[in-house]
Every structure is written in structure tokens, then in C-alpha cells.
Design an enzyme around this catalytic site. Structure first.
Site, PDB file in Angstrom:
ATOM      1  CG  ASN A  93     -40.423  -1.801  -9.590  1.00 20.97           C
ATOM      2  OD1 ASN A  93     -40.407  -3.028  -9.665  1.00 20.97           O
ATOM      3  ND2 ASN A  93     -39.755  -1.126  -8.660  1.00 20.97           N
ATOM      4  CE  LYS A 129     -41.666  -0.589  -5.607  1.00 21.14           C
ATOM      5  NZ  LYS A 129     -41.579   0.369  -4.514  1.00 21.14           N
ATOM      6  CG  HIS A 131     -35.905   0.121  -6.108  1.00 13.66           C
ATOM      7  ND1 HIS A 131     -36.245   0.316  -4.796  1.00 13.66           N
ATOM      8  CD2 HIS A 131     -36.931   0.590  -6.856  1.00 13.66           C
ATOM      9  CE1 HIS A 131     -37.452   0.876  -4.745  1.00 13.66           C
ATOM     10  NE2 HIS A 131     -37.889   1.054  -5.989  1.00 13.66           N
TER      11      HIS A 131
END
Ligand code: PGA
Length: 222
Positions: A9, A11, A97
Site C-alpha cells: 500500500n 498511500k 483503511h
């Protein structure tokens, strides 16, 4: 041997030039034995097209995941990216998330709509649960158990013990048939202690996945 899902991930990180460096290094993935491992990368929306082209051209064994999905279809929703747009590049979507729950006020009803929208567009949701009591919408096959306090960028990160993560995974699987991943400060050094647990089906990696060499180490050691 159980197949392991290893998810990166990114981000809100990486420009296109940085993504190129990462991908150039990650091509070494071809030297690894991946017979029991499935690799999924979640770049920001701006890089999905570039990642897909690079992966296709270089035949990399990597699947793509979007980090979010609009709860609306196509149309007059400025700033949103809808399921049909995602489906051109990715097969999976991250939903729920803790950074989106707390930073963007995404509550259970919004998350349920996003799960439904993913399924409508044939995208597989990867849904985060923060603890055993997190409500899990219908239709999921993959969840990530990730306590917010275990995330490497939280103020005082506390990594969950593999034993506790395994117990939580087991409990979650009693309610629904799920693949449960663990997320939170995973490194090449500790990944195995989680993936060797019988009820954990893989890991989701944030910070350590930004460095291609470190992510390769995680894949190798998992
Ligand atoms: P971390 O992030 O691996 O840096 O803890 C995981 C996540 O929050 O997705």
C-alpha cells in the site's frame, strides 16, 4: 502450502519518476519463487495506468489494486474515481483503511456502499478491520486485520504479536469464509512470524513497501 497474499500500500507517495525507479528494481521479482505467493500493489490513482503498462510490458507477476473507489457511478462527482475507471487498470480496491475512516469520515454506511460498488464493477474489495468488533459488510473474501496503533506512521507504533493477530484472524473466519491478512509495521525481519500462522493468509505492507529492495525482502521471507 497455502497461497499467501502480499499487498503493498503506497498511500499518498511517489511521483512518476520515483515509481519508475521502484519498478526498475522490482523486476528482480522474476528471480524469486512465487509459486505460493500472490503479489498485489496499490499505487495512487495517478500511477495506475503507468504501473499497468510497465507490468504488462515486462510480464511482471504483480496485480494492481486501487486505494479507494467512488461510492457513486460515473457522472457529476468532481474529484471522484469510479469503478469502471478503476477496472481499466486494477482488479482490487482497498476499502475501510483506518486513515480513511478517521481522516475522511468514512463510516460504516459509506464503506458498505463502496464495497457494493466494487462488487458491481467486478473489483475485489480488500476490507480493513481495526479490531474483532469492526462490522464486516456482505460479499467480502479478503480482509486485513490492522490495528491503527500498529501502523508504522502512528505516533507510538505497537506491533501486534503474531499470536494475537492469528487469534483475531481465526475469530473473523468463524463468522464468514475469509482470507485474513495482517497489516501494521511489517518488515522483512518479522513477516515470516505472521505468515507462518495457520489463520493468516498474507500481509499488507505500507511504509516498507515504498523501498523496492525492502519489499522484495518481504516477498522473499514471507
Ligand atoms: P505500515 O502501513 O506497514 O507502514 O504500518 C500499513 C498500512 O497502514 O497500510
Amino acid at each position: 502450502m497455502k497461497p499467501l497474499l502480499i499487498v503493498a500500500n503506497f498511500k499518498s507517495n511517489k511521483t512518476k519518476a520515483e515509481a519508475k525507479n521502484w519498478l526498475d528494481e522490482i523486476t528482480k521479482i522474476k528471480d524469486l519463487n512465487l509459486s505460493d505467493k500472490q503479489i498485489i500493489v496499490c499505487p495512487p490513482f495517478t500511477l495506475l495506468d503507468y504501473f499497468k503498462s510497465y507490468i504488462d510490458e515486462n510480464s511482471l507477476p504483480i496485480e494492481l489494486c486501487a486505494q479507494d473507489i467512488s461510492r457513486f457511478p460515473q457522472g457529476a462527482y468532481t474529484g471522484e474515481v469510479n469503478g469502471s475507471q478503476i477496472k481499466e487498470f486494477a482488479e482490487y480496491v482497498l476499502i475501510g483503511h483506518s486513515e480513511r475512516r478517521t481522516g475522511f469520515n468514512e463510516d460504516e454506511s459509506v464503506l458498505e456502499e463502496k464495497v457494493k460498488m466494487s462488487i458491481d464493477y467486478n473489483l475485489i474489495p480488500i476490507f480493513f478491520v481495526q479490531d474483532e468488533s469492526t462490522e464486516i459488510p456482505q460479499g467480502l473474501s479478503i480482509v486485513v486485520y490492522e490495528p491503527p496503533s500498529a501502523i508504522s506512521t502512528s505516533p507510538n507504533p505497537v506491533v501486534e504479536s503474531p499470536e494475537t493477530a492469528d487469534e483475531v484472524a481465526k475469530k473473523l473466519k468463524e463468522v464468514q469464509n475469509l482470507n485474513v491478512l495482517y497489516g501494521g509495521s511489517i518488515t522483512p525481519g518479522d513477516v515470516r512470524s505472521f505468515t507462518e500462522k495457520s489463520d493468516i493468509s498474507g500481509v499488507l505492507v505500507g511504509d516498507a513497501s515504498l523501498n523496492a529492495a525492502e519489499f522484495l525482502g518481504i516477498i522473499k521471507n514471507a
